[in-house]
Design an enzyme around this catalytic site. Sequence first.
Site, mmCIF file in Angstrom:
data_model
loop_
_atom_site.group_PDB
_atom_site.id
_atom_site.type_symbol
_atom_site.label_atom_id
_atom_site.label_comp_id
_atom_site.label_asym_id
_atom_site.label_seq_id
_atom_site.Cartn_x
_atom_site.Cartn_y
_atom_site.Cartn_z
ATOM 1 N N TYR A 142 10.068 -1.227 -0.767
ATOM 2 C CA TYR A 142 9.134 -2.336 -0.592
ATOM 3 C C TYR A 142 9.798 -3.684 -0.884
ATOM 4 O O TYR A 142 9.377 -4.717 -0.363
ATOM 5 C CB TYR A 142 7.914 -2.163 -1.498
ATOM 6 C CG TYR A 142 6.933 -1.121 -1.030
ATOM 7 C CD1 TYR A 142 7.306 -0.126 -0.125
ATOM 8 C CD2 TYR A 142 5.629 -1.108 -1.485
ATOM 9 C CE1 TYR A 142 6.411 0.832 0.305
ATOM 10 C CE2 TYR A 142 4.711 -0.152 -1.060
ATOM 11 C CZ TYR A 142 5.118 0.820 -0.163
ATOM 12 O OH TYR A 142 4.215 1.763 0.258
ATOM 13 N N ASP A 219 7.531 16.366 -1.645
ATOM 14 C CA ASP A 219 6.777 17.194 -0.703
ATOM 15 C C ASP A 219 6.020 18.298 -1.434
ATOM 16 O O ASP A 219 4.858 18.593 -1.118
ATOM 17 C CB ASP A 219 7.681 17.767 0.389
ATOM 18 C CG ASP A 219 9.047 18.198 -0.108
ATOM 19 O OD1 ASP A 219 9.308 18.084 -1.316
ATOM 20 O OD2 ASP A 219 9.858 18.647 0.722
ATOM 21 N N ASP A 243 2.898 5.159 -3.923
ATOM 22 C CA ASP A 243 1.858 4.598 -3.071
ATOM 23 C C ASP A 243 1.132 5.709 -2.320
ATOM 24 O O ASP A 243 -0.098 5.753 -2.256
ATOM 25 C CB ASP A 243 2.489 3.610 -2.089
ATOM 26 C CG ASP A 243 1.462 2.756 -1.367
ATOM 27 O OD1 ASP A 243 0.258 2.901 -1.638
ATOM 28 O OD2 ASP A 243 1.868 1.943 -0.526
ATOM 29 N N ASP A 247 -2.826 7.556 -3.400
ATOM 30 C CA ASP A 247 -3.938 7.548 -2.447
ATOM 31 C C ASP A 247 -4.387 8.970 -2.125
ATOM 32 O O ASP A 247 -5.590 9.243 -1.997
ATOM 33 C CB ASP A 247 -3.544 6.826 -1.162
ATOM 34 C CG ASP A 247 -3.635 5.311 -1.302
ATOM 35 O OD1 ASP A 247 -4.092 4.853 -2.362
ATOM 36 O OD2 ASP A 247 -3.249 4.602 -0.369
#
Length: 353
Positions: A142, A219, A243, A247
């Site tokens: 980011y 994963d 991130d 979520d």
Amino acid sequence: MKLKIAVLPGDGIGPEISVQGVNVIKAICNKFHHDVSFETALVGAAAIDATGNPFPEETYVICKEADAVFFSAVGDLRFDNSPDAKVRPEQGLLAMRKKLGLYANIRPIETFDCLIHKSPLKESFVKGADFICIRELTGGMYFGEKSEGDDKAYDVCIYSRGEVSRILEVAYKYARMRKRHLTVVDKANVLASSRLWRKTAKEMASRYPDIETDFMYVDNASMSIIQNPCFFDVIVTENTFGDILTDEASVITGSMGLLPSASIGEGTPVFEPIHGSWPQAAGKNIANPLAQILSAAMMFEYFGLSEEGRLIREAVNASLDEGIRTPDISENPDSVYGTKEVGEWIVSYIERR
């Protein structure tokens, strides 16, 4: 206690839920005799419209000089639907984190018994799930070097040992306050940056012999959050993985409108709901204010005011039990409450206690 709070309502439903959160803060401060003041500032699309900058210098100064930032949401469909936009509302959030030195995002994932049936997972999987995701917030792709062209683009993921060790220290602190179990999530079988994370974490683990430290590829972690969310206590990971995983974890509770977060580090801490700006719902009085209100609870707890935080959580739980709910979590279509009405009920509950 004297508190100076910077209020950043932002975009979409932000101004509506912000008002309810601020009203709860006022009610708590009145009950517990705290001196609180507020200063409102622009961020996101609202700031772009007014100044051309999603995080103006004036907003930064207000945040820097405050004891806490009470933030709501950024995002606007005008920018979402314009892939060539050079300035975006979300850049304001990234700039705020970077300029305030907020390198740790603390996101609790907690289920509510009366809403277990709202989860997409079976009750046997999700009941009792209660863990914290700690996401590194100012490094990785980011904030790394970027290049974007018509035929080639890249985002560089860079981490230093110092950045990794400081977020791990936060994670171990939280693990020590909870069930003493820390899961470090990486992709060390493929990524060099992840191998630095794992190497640093293994070296640090010896300093925390009272904490059970385990490691999980991202994963595998994404599957395990669905298959066995009760396994986790504290998860720590880098920016991009965090991130996505936070979520994913948030929806197992039944609604993103229920979960708060805190971003902490070197400067003024920021307290905010985890959901976005939901611009389609702006002005309709249907947004769930509970995540914003629970962010206020996290703020008081951050300052060591545990009774204040406890009362807010009690009021939120009471509202859910009494069926005082917005449409996203309502059980009775004939008894749906609006954003404002839910906030007013919670304020009234606090005042009666």
